[in-house]
Design a protein around this motif. Structure first.
Motif, PDB file in Angstrom:
ATOM      1  N   TYR A  34     -14.328   8.437  -6.196  1.00 35.82           N
ATOM      2  CA  TYR A  34     -13.790   7.090  -5.991  1.00 35.82           C
ATOM      3  C   TYR A  34     -12.659   7.060  -4.958  1.00 35.82           C
ATOM      4  O   TYR A  34     -12.050   6.017  -4.747  1.00 35.82           O
ATOM      5  CB  TYR A  34     -13.276   6.527  -7.317  1.00 35.82           C
ATOM      6  CG  TYR A  34     -14.372   6.265  -8.317  1.00 35.82           C
ATOM      7  CD1 TYR A  34     -15.050   5.050  -8.335  1.00 35.82           C
ATOM      8  CD2 TYR A  34     -14.737   7.237  -9.249  1.00 35.82           C
ATOM      9  CE1 TYR A  34     -16.060   4.803  -9.262  1.00 35.82           C
ATOM     10  CE2 TYR A  34     -15.742   7.004 -10.178  1.00 35.82           C
ATOM     11  CZ  TYR A  34     -16.396   5.788 -10.181  1.00 35.82           C
ATOM     12  OH  TYR A  34     -17.398   5.554 -11.092  1.00 35.82           O
ATOM     13  N   GLN A  35     -12.388   8.196  -4.334  1.00 36.32           N
ATOM     14  CA  GLN A  35     -11.246   8.247  -3.419  1.00 36.32           C
ATOM     15  C   GLN A  35     -11.449   7.442  -2.149  1.00 36.32           C
ATOM     16  O   GLN A  35     -10.475   6.987  -1.550  1.00 36.32           O
ATOM     17  CB  GLN A  35     -10.923   9.713  -3.085  1.00 36.32           C
ATOM     18  CG  GLN A  35     -10.348  10.468  -4.277  1.00 36.32           C
ATOM     19  CD  GLN A  35      -9.973  11.899  -3.941  1.00 36.32           C
ATOM     20  OE1 GLN A  35     -10.319  12.417  -2.898  1.00 36.32           O
ATOM     21  NE2 GLN A  35      -9.261  12.552  -4.849  1.00 36.32           N
ATOM     22  N   GLN A  52     -13.183   4.589  -2.146  1.00 30.78           N
ATOM     23  CA  GLN A  52     -13.052   3.214  -2.617  1.00 30.78           C
ATOM     24  C   GLN A  52     -11.590   2.858  -2.874  1.00 30.78           C
ATOM     25  O   GLN A  52     -11.169   1.722  -2.660  1.00 30.78           O
ATOM     26  CB  GLN A  52     -13.869   3.027  -3.894  1.00 30.78           C
ATOM     27  CG  GLN A  52     -13.847   1.611  -4.461  1.00 30.78           C
ATOM     28  CD  GLN A  52     -14.694   1.496  -5.713  1.00 30.78           C
ATOM     29  OE1 GLN A  52     -15.451   2.405  -6.056  1.00 30.78           O
ATOM     30  NE2 GLN A  52     -14.577   0.376  -6.406  1.00 30.78           N
ATOM     31  N   TYR A  53     -10.812   3.831  -3.350  1.00 28.40           N
ATOM     32  CA  TYR A  53      -9.387   3.642  -3.615  1.00 28.40           C
ATOM     33  C   TYR A  53      -8.607   4.691  -2.832  1.00 28.40           C
ATOM     34  O   TYR A  53      -8.270   5.754  -3.367  1.00 28.40           O
ATOM     35  CB  TYR A  53      -9.103   3.783  -5.107  1.00 28.40           C
ATOM     36  CG  TYR A  53      -9.729   2.708  -5.963  1.00 28.40           C
ATOM     37  CD1 TYR A  53      -9.064   1.512  -6.211  1.00 28.40           C
ATOM     38  CD2 TYR A  53     -10.995   2.894  -6.525  1.00 28.40           C
ATOM     39  CE1 TYR A  53      -9.631   0.528  -7.003  1.00 28.40           C
ATOM     40  CE2 TYR A  53     -11.574   1.913  -7.320  1.00 28.40           C
ATOM     41  CZ  TYR A  53     -10.891   0.735  -7.550  1.00 28.40           C
ATOM     42  OH  TYR A  53     -11.466  -0.242  -8.336  1.00 28.40           O
ATOM     43  N   GLU A  71      -9.674  -0.375 -11.896  1.00 30.07           N
ATOM     44  CA  GLU A  71      -8.722  -1.385 -11.443  1.00 30.07           C
ATOM     45  C   GLU A  71      -7.424  -1.274 -12.257  1.00 30.07           C
ATOM     46  O   GLU A  71      -6.325  -1.300 -11.712  1.00 30.07           O
ATOM     47  CB  GLU A  71      -9.311  -2.784 -11.612  1.00 30.07           C
ATOM     48  CG  GLU A  71     -10.316  -3.178 -10.543  1.00 30.07           C
ATOM     49  CD  GLU A  71      -9.671  -3.368  -9.177  1.00 30.07           C
ATOM     50  OE1 GLU A  71      -8.515  -3.851  -9.116  1.00 30.07           O
ATOM     51  OE2 GLU A  71     -10.318  -3.029  -8.170  1.00 30.07           O
ATOM     52  N   MET A 130      -5.428   2.102 -11.552  1.00 28.87           N
ATOM     53  CA  MET A 130      -4.616   2.069 -10.341  1.00 28.87           C
ATOM     54  C   MET A 130      -3.357   1.216 -10.518  1.00 28.87           C
ATOM     55  O   MET A 130      -2.370   1.399  -9.822  1.00 28.87           O
ATOM     56  CB  MET A 130      -5.447   1.527  -9.178  1.00 28.87           C
ATOM     57  CG  MET A 130      -6.668   2.368  -8.821  1.00 28.87           C
ATOM     58  SD  MET A 130      -6.238   4.063  -8.342  1.00 28.87           S
ATOM     59  CE  MET A 130      -5.304   3.777  -6.844  1.00 28.87           C
TER      60      MET A 130
END
Length: 451
Positions: free
Chosen positions: A118-119, A121-122, A339, A342
């Motif tokens: 997911y890095q 994406q975020y 979500e 983070m």
């Protein structure tokens, strides 16, 4: 008749809107195909003050994310027992605090989401303090520690003024040697008649104020062992290395603080003493080695305090330690959980950074001057904090064994039980270390990767 007509018209309009909503797919403010608000559970530990701050963060998240509702579950008792019970019954929360050792163990078993994928994406997942990453396999991590924390020194400024001695240094290059710590702590240790520990008629049986307090757990002795060139295990993680000259020198020197110089309380006395904040405030101790998180209570106690780096043997060191924040693989809403993940320890959303409990894991809060001021420009963070905490963490902090060593929880249990016999003066150091080699060696399974 007119009222009946109005009721019928209203009913027709309602049906039309309902049918329109069903035919248009996902309704506004929803993130799933059923048009329902996604609900997540977040389980965490902490004091009542932390509970209040976390609930405030949850409320803020829910308000800014109307399609997601997070329900907080604060655990005041035995957290590990609670989470293990939930694991056994398949009733885990979506997001939770977790001990770092258990987090990595469960990650290897596939019970926790791997956040490596997911890095992209975020991107913020790639911009965090290096020591905070929780790698369980090479190149794979389950995210980060909840916050950044280190071991450091706190002191009561007024006691140093009364004794006419200089306060501990906040800059790494000025760190005290062990001998300098002893000499200063002697001048700050007083008996019932006000005599200090460096006076010939000092009475060690009537100590009213100790110069220094050090935890008997690894938090207290490991930074010193690392500073002296030692470690708990070898590089491969296959051999206990505490029965070495480097480690034994540190153990003996800490033991001497208690039984030779009488400038530090025994473990039994430590158990009966109040928390660091109260001990400093009530002048039970002049200096205390503790985790950075103690800053929250110390700052709120009203004591005139300062912060400093630890003393050193050879090279200055401290340890980086914190609990983990994880997303369980069993969550039915991974995107929504991410979500919240983070958001939950973003310094913009949680005031636990400003109040002193946490240090951020986001790199920008250590490199951007404006960001640094956001969480440190307040009464909870004294002027010397940047040197004694921020620079200390970035340049001298090594991951604590709970992050680094496989099977740490079991290993630590053996270490504490064994070393307690030395700290209480029940057994010799040689006997304790020999017994530890027998009990700990079968538990050694290596180290986790660092990247």
């Amino acid at each position: 008749m007119k009222w009946r007509s109005v009721k019928i018209a209203s009913l027709v309009i309602s049906i039309v809107f309902l049918l329109f909503g069903c035919s248009s797919g996902e309704s506004a403010g929803s993130s799933n195909n059923n048009g329902d608000q996604v609900e997540l559970t977040f389980m965490y530990w902490g004091s009542n003050m932390e509970k209040q701050a976390i609930q405030k963060m949850i409320d803020s998240f829910n308000k800014s994310h109307p399609d997601i509702k997070v329900v907080g579950q604060h655990v005041a008792g035995d957290y590990n027992t609670k989470v293990n019970t939930l694991m056994a019954s398949n009733e885990l929360p979506d997001v939770a605090y977790l001990g770092t050792s258990l987090a990595k163990k469960w990650a290897q078993e596939g019970k926790i989401m791997d956040l490596t994928d997911y890095q992209d994406q975020y991107p913020a997942l790639k911009e965090r303090v290096a020591q905070s990453y929780l790698y369980y396999e090479p190149g794979k991590n389950v995210g980060n520690t909840t916050a950044s924390e280190i071991e450091m020194m706190f002191y009561n400024k007024s006691l140093f003024e009364e004794a006419g001695v200089e306060v501990p240094p906040s800059k790494a290059e000025d760190a005290w040697t062990w001998d300098e710590l002893i000499k200063t702590a002697q001048k700050l240790t007083k008996d019932s008649k006000g005599r200090t520990a460096d006076e010939s008629d000092f009475n060690p049986k009537e100590i009213m104020q100790y110069g220094i307090s050090i935890p008997s757990t690894f938090n207290g002795w490991l930074p010193m062992v690392l500073s002296n060139g030692g470690d708990i295990i070898n590089e491969e993680g296959t051999e206990l290395t505490l029965n070495t000259p480097e480690a034994k020198e540190v153990f003996q020197n800490i033991h001497d603080l208690i039984y030779k110089y009488h400038i530090a309380p025994t473990p039994v006395q430590m158990e009966n003493m109040p928390a660091t904040s109260v001990s400093l405030q009530t002048k039970k101790v002049a200096m205390a080695i503790d985790g950075q998180w103690a800053l929250l209570d110390i700052a709120g106690s009203g004591v005139d305090f300062g912060v400093a780096v630890l003393p050193k043997f050879d090279e200055l060191k401290t340890i980086f330690l914190s609990g983990a924040s994880v997303i369980f693989s069993s969550t039915e809403h991974p995107e929504e959980a991410l979500e919240f993940y983070m958001y939950h320890n973003d310094p913009e959303q949680v005031d636990l950074f400003e109040t002193g409990l946490w240090m951020p894991i986001q790199e920008e809060y250590y490199t951007d001057e404006a960001k640094i001021k956001e969480w440190t420009d307040n009464p909870a963070h004294p002027e010397e904090y940047r040197d004694a905490a921020i620079n200390y963490l970035l340049d001298y902090a090594v991951q604590a064994p709970e992050i680094d060593i496989i099977n740490w929880d079991q290993i630590n249990t053996e270490l504490e039980q064994g070393l307690d016999q030395y700290w209480t003066d029940a057994k010799s150091l040689d006997d304790v270390l020999a017994e530890l080699e027998e009990s700990v060696s079968p538990l050694l399974e290596g180290r986790y990767p660092s990247e």
